[in-house]
Design a protein around this motif. Structure first.
Motif, PDB file in Angstrom:
ATOM      1  N   UNK A  55      42.178  51.994  33.005  1.00 31.66           N
ATOM      2  CA  UNK A  55      41.372  52.831  33.891  1.00 31.66           C
ATOM      3  C   UNK A  55      40.128  53.321  33.153  1.00 31.66           C
ATOM      4  N   UNK A  56      38.978  53.215  33.803  1.00 28.61           N
ATOM      5  CA  UNK A  56      37.728  53.651  33.205  1.00 28.61           C
ATOM      6  C   UNK A  56      36.983  52.554  32.472  1.00 28.61           C
ATOM      7  N   UNK A  57      37.625  51.415  32.238  1.00 31.55           N
ATOM      8  CA  UNK A  57      36.967  50.268  31.608  1.00 31.55           C
ATOM      9  C   UNK A  57      36.457  49.316  32.687  1.00 31.55           C
ATOM     10  N   UNK A  58      35.469  48.482  32.339  1.00 29.30           N
ATOM     11  CA  UNK A  58      35.131  47.380  33.244  1.00 29.30           C
ATOM     12  C   UNK A  58      36.282  46.368  33.249  1.00 29.30           C
ATOM     13  N   UNK A  59      36.271  45.454  34.195  1.00 31.14           N
ATOM     14  CA  UNK A  59      37.288  44.403  34.220  1.00 31.14           C
ATOM     15  C   UNK A  59      37.085  43.510  32.997  1.00 31.14           C
ATOM     16  N   UNK A  60      38.149  43.325  32.228  1.00 29.79           N
ATOM     17  CA  UNK A  60      38.113  42.486  31.031  1.00 29.79           C
ATOM     18  C   UNK A  60      38.975  41.247  31.274  1.00 29.79           C
ATOM     19  N   UNK A 113      53.219  53.496  24.843  1.00 30.06           N
ATOM     20  CA  UNK A 113      52.141  53.208  25.785  1.00 30.06           C
ATOM     21  C   UNK A 113      51.787  54.448  26.579  1.00 30.06           C
ATOM     22  N   UNK A 114      50.524  54.812  26.575  1.00 30.61           N
ATOM     23  CA  UNK A 114      50.034  55.927  27.380  1.00 30.61           C
ATOM     24  C   UNK A 114      49.245  55.361  28.548  1.00 30.61           C
ATOM     25  N   UNK A 115      49.620  55.783  29.758  1.00 29.04           N
ATOM     26  CA  UNK A 115      48.926  55.269  30.921  1.00 29.04           C
ATOM     27  C   UNK A 115      49.373  53.853  31.247  1.00 29.04           C
ATOM     28  N   UNK A 116      48.566  53.162  32.067  1.00 28.14           N
ATOM     29  CA  UNK A 116      48.919  51.821  32.494  1.00 28.14           C
ATOM     30  C   UNK A 116      47.665  51.002  32.693  1.00 28.14           C
TER      31      UNK A 116
END
Length: 256
Positions: A55-60, A113-116
């Motif tokens: 979340x918050x990143x561009x699509x990689x 793991x933090x988040x998803x």
């Protein structure tokens, strides 16, 4: 080799860059941007590429080397676990709870793991792929309680695993093993597991050099297959049957 990942065109039909341009650090990062439209996703998987971002990143977009792969005739469950399965009342189904499976994969806590990475955008994209008959789930039920599952993309005779979860001990193992047994019987020889971890390797996954993996993907995705839900093909399948239909552990196949 490029020092930066390629910025994708806004056109979902535009080709991806050659996977040989993927970075070594981080391993396999190939491109940035674009969208998660069905056309783009199908094009990506056909070329051994998958999206993976937070979340918050561009699509990689990624194509790591080596690639983690299961041969569908080489998934392994320990002898103690298999003995326990003989007494199990669990039931395996397919494509009856896709949205529940992907939500559980996104929300289940995982050590370290933090988040998803399964964002709301990702969930919506793969639910759309499911509606179109390209994405499938195998689900494990204890009565009507969902205790495990796995989902991914099928193209031709190739299955690309995305994520799995357990809500009860062994739930994801049963989902993976049942998926492998059915795919084996349907003529699918491989399951892409993307990136290695100790758990996958303990279940029989092996590391393939990227060129061999891509050659297999090109061959298998080009083969004909029915694009439709798998619910009727699987029905309500007793998980206890895995104890008898899984082949005994032995020399592992599946490496090119």
């Amino acid at each position: 080799m490029s020092s930066l990942p390629v910025l994708l065109s806004a056109d979902p039909e535009a080709p991806f860059p050659p996977v040989e341009q993927a970075l070594r650090h981080p391993d396999g990062l190939l491109a940035v941007g674009g969208d998660l439209s069905p056309a783009r996703l199908l094009n990506a998987y056909r070329h051994g590429i998958f999206p993976w971002y937070s979340q918050g990143q561009p699509i990689l977009w990624w194509s790591p080397d080596p690639r983690t792969v299961f041969a569908t005739d080489a998934v392994r469950l320990g002898s103690k676990f298999r003995r326990g399965l003989r007494r199990s009342a669990w039931e395996v189904r397919a494509d009856t709870a896709f949205a529940q499976v992907i939500r559980a994969c996104a929300e289940i806590p995982r050590p370290g793991q933090r988040g998803t990475w399964i964002t709301r955008e990702m969930r919506a994209a793969y639910e759309r792929m499911h509606e179109l008959g390209h994405a499938h789930s195998f689900e494990v039920f204890d009565g009507e309680r969902l205790v495990g599952g796995i989902y991914g993309i099928a193209i031709g005779r190739m299955f690309f695993g995305e994520s799995m979860f357990s809500a009860a001990p062994g739930g994801s193992k049963v989902a993976l093993a049942a998926l492998a047994v059915h795919l084996r019987d349907w003529g699918f020889p491989l399951i892409d597991a993307q990136v290695e971890n100790d758990h996958l390797l303990s279940l029989g996954a092996r590391l393939w050099p990227r060129p061999g993996f891509l050659a297999a993907v090109a061959e298998l995705t080009g083969q004909p297959a029915t694009v439709s839900p798998w619910s009727a093909r699987v029905g309500r399948w007793p998980a206890a049957r895995l104890a008898d239909v899984l082949r005994p552990a032995g020399p592992l196949s599946g490496h090119p």
